[in-house]
Design a protein around this motif. Sequence first.
Motif, PDB file in Angstrom:
ATOM      1  N   ASN A 139      -5.596  13.144 -18.113  1.00  0.00           N
ATOM      2  CA  ASN A 139      -5.311  13.267 -16.483  1.00  0.00           C
ATOM      3  C   ASN A 139      -3.934  13.320 -16.235  1.00  0.00           C
ATOM      4  OD1 ASN A 139      -7.965  13.438 -16.090  1.00  0.00           O
ATOM      5  ND2 ASN A 139      -8.365  11.442 -15.289  1.00  0.00           N
ATOM      6  N   TYR A 140      -3.087  12.958 -17.108  1.00  0.00           N
ATOM      7  CA  TYR A 140      -1.462  12.882 -17.252  1.00  0.00           C
ATOM      8  C   TYR A 140      -0.870  14.070 -17.751  1.00  0.00           C
ATOM      9  CZ  TYR A 140      -2.417   8.353 -15.157  1.00  0.00           C
ATOM     10  OH  TYR A 140      -2.993   7.346 -14.260  1.00  0.00           O
ATOM     11  N   ASP A 141       0.203  14.678 -17.068  1.00  0.00           N
ATOM     12  CA  ASP A 141       1.157  15.538 -17.626  1.00  0.00           C
ATOM     13  C   ASP A 141       1.920  14.365 -18.374  1.00  0.00           C
ATOM     14  OD1 ASP A 141       1.761  18.180 -15.377  1.00  0.00           O
ATOM     15  OD2 ASP A 141       0.082  17.728 -16.857  1.00  0.00           O
ATOM     16  N   MET A 142       2.422  14.641 -19.638  1.00  0.00           N
ATOM     17  CA  MET A 142       3.533  13.791 -20.413  1.00  0.00           C
ATOM     18  C   MET A 142       4.754  14.471 -20.670  1.00  0.00           C
ATOM     19  SD  MET A 142       1.830  11.292 -20.634  1.00  0.00           S
ATOM     20  CE  MET A 142       2.964  10.284 -21.862  1.00  0.00           C
ATOM     21  N   ALA A 143       5.690  13.854 -20.595  1.00  0.00           N
ATOM     22  CA  ALA A 143       7.087  14.333 -20.809  1.00  0.00           C
ATOM     23  C   ALA A 143       8.163  13.506 -21.710  1.00  0.00           C
ATOM     24  CB  ALA A 143       7.789  14.530 -19.549  1.00  0.00           C
ATOM     25  N   TRP A 144       9.009  14.237 -22.122  1.00  0.00           N
ATOM     26  CA  TRP A 144      10.025  13.243 -23.012  1.00  0.00           C
ATOM     27  C   TRP A 144      11.631  13.761 -22.080  1.00  0.00           C
ATOM     28  CZ3 TRP A 144       9.523   9.924 -26.658  1.00  0.00           C
ATOM     29  CH2 TRP A 144       8.286   9.836 -27.476  1.00  0.00           C
ATOM     30  N   PHE A 145      12.201  12.592 -21.773  1.00  0.00           N
ATOM     31  CA  PHE A 145      13.500  12.579 -21.480  1.00  0.00           C
ATOM     32  C   PHE A 145      14.380  11.938 -22.433  1.00  0.00           C
ATOM     33  CE2 PHE A 145      12.922  13.946 -17.004  1.00  0.00           C
ATOM     34  CZ  PHE A 145      11.807  13.904 -16.950  1.00  0.00           C
ATOM     35  N   ARG A 146      15.719  11.900 -22.233  1.00  0.00           N
ATOM     36  CA  ARG A 146      16.796  11.386 -23.102  1.00  0.00           C
ATOM     37  C   ARG A 146      17.825  11.099 -22.121  1.00  0.00           C
ATOM     38  NH1 ARG A 146      18.847  16.057 -27.184  1.00  0.00           N
ATOM     39  NH2 ARG A 146      20.325  17.443 -25.540  1.00  0.00           N
ATOM     40  N   GLN A 147      18.459  10.148 -22.611  1.00  0.00           N
ATOM     41  CA  GLN A 147      19.632   9.724 -21.997  1.00  0.00           C
ATOM     42  C   GLN A 147      20.798   9.174 -22.795  1.00  0.00           C
ATOM     43  OE1 GLN A 147      18.901   6.464 -18.974  1.00  0.00           O
ATOM     44  NE2 GLN A 147      20.721   7.019 -17.872  1.00  0.00           N
ATOM     45  N   ALA A 148      21.721   9.968 -22.871  1.00  0.00           N
ATOM     46  CA  ALA A 148      22.874   9.620 -23.696  1.00  0.00           C
ATOM     47  C   ALA A 148      23.939   8.363 -22.909  1.00  0.00           C
ATOM     48  CB  ALA A 148      23.730  10.988 -23.912  1.00  0.00           C
ATOM     49  N   GLN A 149      24.421   7.805 -23.677  1.00  0.00           N
ATOM     50  CA  GLN A 149      25.326   6.659 -23.313  1.00  0.00           C
ATOM     51  C   GLN A 149      26.545   7.252 -22.097  1.00  0.00           C
ATOM     52  OE1 GLN A 149      27.488   4.284 -25.953  1.00  0.00           O
ATOM     53  NE2 GLN A 149      27.953   2.710 -24.569  1.00  0.00           N
ATOM     54  N   GLY A 150      26.378   6.629 -20.717  1.00  0.00           N
ATOM     55  CA  GLY A 150      27.243   7.223 -19.815  1.00  0.00           C
ATOM     56  C   GLY A 150      26.944   8.590 -19.120  1.00  0.00           C
ATOM     57  N   LYS A 151      25.642   8.997 -19.342  1.00  0.00           N
ATOM     58  CA  LYS A 151      25.203  10.182 -18.895  1.00  0.00           C
ATOM     59  C   LYS A 151      23.638  10.051 -18.193  1.00  0.00           C
ATOM     60  CE  LYS A 151      27.456  13.466 -21.993  1.00  0.00           C
ATOM     61  NZ  LYS A 151      27.398  14.470 -23.042  1.00  0.00           N
ATOM     62  N   GLU A 152      23.361  10.942 -17.439  1.00  0.00           N
ATOM     63  CA  GLU A 152      22.355  11.025 -16.624  1.00  0.00           C
ATOM     64  C   GLU A 152      20.941  11.183 -17.578  1.00  0.00           C
ATOM     65  OE1 GLU A 152      23.578  12.052 -12.265  1.00  0.00           O
ATOM     66  OE2 GLU A 152      21.990  13.388 -13.132  1.00  0.00           O
ATOM     67  N   ARG A 153      19.595  10.588 -17.175  1.00  0.00           N
ATOM     68  CA  ARG A 153      18.543  11.008 -18.051  1.00  0.00           C
ATOM     69  C   ARG A 153      18.545  12.758 -17.867  1.00  0.00           C
ATOM     70  NH1 ARG A 153      14.105   6.418 -17.855  1.00  0.00           N
ATOM     71  NH2 ARG A 153      16.220   5.296 -18.330  1.00  0.00           N
ATOM     72  N   GLU A 154      17.943  13.259 -19.008  1.00  0.00           N
ATOM     73  CA  GLU A 154      17.928  14.589 -19.104  1.00  0.00           C
ATOM     74  C   GLU A 154      16.550  14.800 -19.560  1.00  0.00           C
ATOM     75  OE1 GLU A 154      20.326  18.070 -21.823  1.00  0.00           O
ATOM     76  OE2 GLU A 154      19.966  16.011 -22.439  1.00  0.00           O
ATOM     77  N   HIS A 155      15.912  15.921 -18.783  1.00  0.00           N
ATOM     78  CA  HIS A 155      14.332  16.333 -19.367  1.00  0.00           C
ATOM     79  C   HIS A 155      14.701  16.981 -20.425  1.00  0.00           C
ATOM     80  CE1 HIS A 155      11.175  19.425 -18.913  1.00  0.00           C
ATOM     81  NE2 HIS A 155      10.438  18.305 -18.904  1.00  0.00           N
ATOM     82  N   VAL A 156      13.633  16.848 -21.485  1.00  0.00           N
ATOM     83  CA  VAL A 156      13.648  17.549 -22.763  1.00  0.00           C
ATOM     84  C   VAL A 156      12.324  18.367 -22.892  1.00  0.00           C
ATOM     85  CG1 VAL A 156      13.218  17.220 -25.295  1.00  0.00           C
ATOM     86  CG2 VAL A 156      14.865  15.711 -24.059  1.00  0.00           C
ATOM     87  N   GLY A 157      11.348  17.995 -22.370  1.00  0.00           N
ATOM     88  CA  GLY A 157      10.078  18.851 -22.253  1.00  0.00           C
ATOM     89  C   GLY A 157       8.944  18.106 -21.941  1.00  0.00           C
ATOM     90  N   THR A 158       7.911  19.011 -21.323  1.00  0.00           N
ATOM     91  CA  THR A 158       6.733  18.583 -20.602  1.00  0.00           C
ATOM     92  C   THR A 158       5.815  19.244 -21.389  1.00  0.00           C
ATOM     93  OG1 THR A 158       7.753  18.175 -18.407  1.00  0.00           O
ATOM     94  CG2 THR A 158       5.415  18.503 -18.489  1.00  0.00           C
TER      95      THR A 158
END
Length: 121
Positions: free
Chosen positions: A30-49
């Motif tokens: 019942n849930y879409d799932m995603a991966w995000f990543r966050q490099a040091q000093g940067k905003e969290r970035e979408h990788v895929g859903t």
Amino acid sequence: VQLQASGGGPVQAGDSLRLSCRFSGGTFSNYDMAWFRQAQGKEREHVGTISGNGESTYYVHYPFDISRDNAKNTVALQMNSLTPEDTAVYYCAASGRIYRMGTTTADYDYWGQGTQVTVSS
């Protein structure tokens, strides 16, 4: 809902790495799932859903691939040809707004604790 990410670590440029995220406390499909990543000093970035039924993926960061196993309540991120620019903390996330295929952090209700991936040249 609880999410537990694992599989990170130090690797060399050009290597592959597979991250996994275990879901509990709800009906996984019942849930879409995603991966995000966050490099040091940067905003969290979408990788895929990936959609709840696993049939659709959206905006997967090439050459990464996202997959899920609804029987095992897990979602995976296969990362290939890693470069130092891929160094980040990687987070899995779950959204109850199924099939919306969100790409922003605001689209997701639950987050794992993150797993560090460090790619050296």
